[in-house]
Enzyme design. Structure first.
Site, PDB file in Angstrom:
ATOM      1  N   ASP A 152      -0.864   1.182  -4.146  1.00 59.13           N
ATOM      2  CA  ASP A 152      -1.862   0.258  -4.602  1.00 59.13           C
ATOM      3  C   ASP A 152      -2.986   0.915  -5.366  1.00 59.13           C
ATOM      4  O   ASP A 152      -4.099   0.329  -5.259  1.00 59.13           O
ATOM      5  CB  ASP A 152      -2.255  -0.920  -3.873  1.00 59.13           C
ATOM      6  CG  ASP A 152      -2.921  -0.432  -2.449  1.00 59.13           C
ATOM      7  OD1 ASP A 152      -2.630   0.598  -1.958  1.00 59.13           O
ATOM      8  OD2 ASP A 152      -3.544  -1.199  -1.705  1.00 59.13           O
ATOM      9  N   ASP A 178      -5.480   2.755  -3.905  1.00 57.53           N
ATOM     10  CA  ASP A 178      -6.804   2.777  -3.318  1.00 57.53           C
ATOM     11  C   ASP A 178      -7.211   3.986  -2.277  1.00 57.53           C
ATOM     12  O   ASP A 178      -8.202   4.479  -1.929  1.00 57.53           O
ATOM     13  CB  ASP A 178      -7.114   1.486  -2.333  1.00 57.53           C
ATOM     14  CG  ASP A 178      -6.036   1.208  -1.068  1.00 57.53           C
ATOM     15  OD1 ASP A 178      -5.225   2.302  -0.992  1.00 57.53           O
ATOM     16  OD2 ASP A 178      -6.163   0.356  -0.407  1.00 57.53           O
ATOM     17  N   ASP A 183      -1.689   6.295  -3.475  1.00 55.60           N
ATOM     18  CA  ASP A 183      -0.577   5.725  -3.068  1.00 55.60           C
ATOM     19  C   ASP A 183      -0.111   4.356  -4.004  1.00 55.60           C
ATOM     20  O   ASP A 183      -0.794   4.330  -4.959  1.00 55.60           O
ATOM     21  CB  ASP A 183      -1.150   4.964  -1.339  1.00 55.60           C
ATOM     22  CG  ASP A 183      -2.128   4.222  -1.417  1.00 55.60           C
ATOM     23  OD1 ASP A 183      -3.092   4.008  -2.662  1.00 55.60           O
ATOM     24  OD2 ASP A 183      -2.232   3.362  -0.639  1.00 55.60           O
ATOM     25  N   SER A 231       0.851  -1.383   0.110  1.00 53.29           N
ATOM     26  CA  SER A 231      -0.128  -0.037   0.137  1.00 53.29           C
ATOM     27  C   SER A 231       0.793   1.370   0.058  1.00 53.29           C
ATOM     28  O   SER A 231       1.562   1.561  -1.015  1.00 53.29           O
ATOM     29  CB  SER A 231      -0.968   0.043   1.128  1.00 53.29           C
ATOM     30  OG  SER A 231      -1.938   0.999   1.022  1.00 53.29           O
TER      31      SER A 231
HETATM   32 MG    MG Z   1      -3.398   1.633  -0.166  1.00 55.25          MG
END
Ligand code: MG
Length: 454
Positions: free
Chosen positions: A243, A245, A241, A98
């Site tokens: 990944d 999300d 960020d 992440s």
């Molecule tokens: Mg993330």
């Protein structure tokens, strides 16, 4: 206390130091044993160091338990989560750390509804892992156990676009800077915006395990991107960020907007556009009290939770809500999926700006002004809990929220003190109308901390 493997959002560690291929193999085996033979799991990864190594080790573990693995390849976490839900997989695994620094990688376990697996499932996986209660599957079923699954990105792109008013966004002719931190947001957000008629400038958009900037989107890490937004006269900037999300916005003046501020603006808009959703938002105690200041007078109920977006998602699943969010750029729009979703948040922000015929800076300037301080004090969890206890006593006459540390709310300030879930530190967040007030509150807490530590 039982040994823990999962933190607040998956298993994380430094590649080949605290997170190895051997651990990934065992974790895959434990998840596979938990799900049972014959289950189907979608596995995706981001572009971090060690991604293939960890993905293949996890796959070997899952297959050992008789689980069929669908290899979704490189994809943002929310794209994997959407595919798990929409194709009826029994679970998902994402190889990602992440927002953590580049030397980290991690393994997230996704439940069949697309949301991060609940703590109870993680505990069961941990028990299998630590007690080596792996169940090997019979050799007789172990063929054709890994298959490519190529629809993750296309499905996500289409799905996000279908949730916004494409025509109104197109008509505005936006110019937007996208900064996916050299990671998988580069595969989706520029494509989505392009299809929404946006002129896109991508920065840090080649996949690279040693990214140009820190993967966490903050005022600091997005400084140069913000300069570009202002220099080219873009309408908006967005930083993801690792990944993708999370989405942190930059207004057209080049100011990085805190996630809770952007979320307040989105919540106001969603309340007017979604009469079918309950007038309720769910947010973590780390968000500003400004959330109540602005949304309560509009008749929107504010539900506070512990820190962690999977916790927010589970509350939303139970009670329904317009949206859920955290101050770090996590935003959940339930009409898409009950997970934080960086590209969905970006598309919604564009729809809002197009519909309201306004600029982000104008909306930000309308919000109340607070002076914010965020800091941490190194101390053991026990000492941090003692600090929480002392702060509760110090502000005995004030409104307090005590679901995660203590959040004290005064007329012109708020302060949160909580032990970190992952590190031996106490986290302090506070905001006050005046800078002097913020500093004096911080000083009084630091004094107590000194006394406790000595
Ligand atoms: Mg993330």
């Amino acid at each position: 206390m039982a040994r823990r493997l999962f933190g607040t959002d998956g298993v994380r560690g430094i590649v080949n130091e605290t997170l190895t291929a051997e651990m990934a193999l065992k974790l895959g085996y434990a998840i596979g044993t938990y799900l049972g033979p014959g289950s189907r799991v979608l596995l995706c990864m981001d572009a971090r160091a060690g991604n293939e190594m960890l993905a293949q080790a996890t796959t070997a573990g899952l297959v050992s338990a008789g689980v069929k693995v669908y290899d979704g390849g490189l994809a943002p976490t929310p794209a994997c989560q959407l595919a798990v839900r929409d194709w009826g997989f029994d679970g998902g695994v994402v190889i990602t750390a992440s927002h953590n620094p580049p030397q980290y990688n991690g393994i997230k376990f996704i439940a069949s509804d697309g949301i991060e697996a609940p703590r109870s499932a993680e505990e069961e996986v941990e028990r299998i892992y630590f007690e080596s209660r792996f169940k090997p599957s019979s050799w007789s079923i172990l063929s054709h156990m890994v298959e490519k699954f190529t629809l993750v990105i296309d499905h996500y792109v289409k799905s996000v676009i279908s949730k916004v008013d494409k025509e109104i966004i197109k008509a505005r002719g936006f110019k937007v800077v996208v900064d996916p931190a050299n990671n998988v947001g580069a595969l989706t957000t520029p494509r989505i915006l392009k299809e929404l008629g946006v002129k896109v400038l991508s920065i840090n958009a080649h996949l690279d395990s040693i990214p140009y900037r820190e993967p966490e989107p903050t005022e600091h890490s997005l400084k140069e991107t913000a300069n570009v937004v202002r220099a080219i006269g873009a309408d908006l900037g967005v930083g993801h960020d690792g990944d993708a999300d999370r989405a942190v916005f930059i207004d057209e003046e080049g100011r990085v907007v805190l996630g809770d501020r952007a979320a307040i603006i989105l919540a106001q808009y969603l309340a007017t556009r979604n009469p079918d959703l309950p007038k309720r938002i769910v947010t973590a105690v780390s968000s500003s009290i400004m959330v109540e200041d602005v949304l309560k007078p509009l008749g929107i109920e504010v539900v506070w939770t512990k820190v962690g977006s999977p916790i927010i998602a589970r509350v939303m699943q139970k009670s329904g809500a317009l949206c859920g969010f955290e101050e770090n750029g996590s935003f959940i729009y339930p009409k898409h999926q009950l997970v934080r979703d960086g590209a969905m948040t970006t598309a919604l922000m564009l729809e809002l700006l197009a519909h309201e015929k306004t600029k982000l800076s104008t909306l930000i300037d309308k919000l109340p002004k607070y002076y914010a301080i965020k800091t941490k004090i190194p101390m053991s969890r026990e000492k941090a809990l003692e600090l929480v206890h002392e702060v509760k006593k110090l502000y005995a006459g004030y409104r307090q929220i005590t679901i995660d540390g203590v959040k004290v709310i005064g007329e012109d300030f708020w302060v949160l003190v909580r032990p970190s879930g992952t590190e031996p530190i106490a986290r302090i967040m506070l905001e006050a109308r005046e800078k002097e007030k913020a500093e004096s509150i911080l000083n009084s807490i630091l004094k107590i901390a000194e006394r406790i530590k000595s």
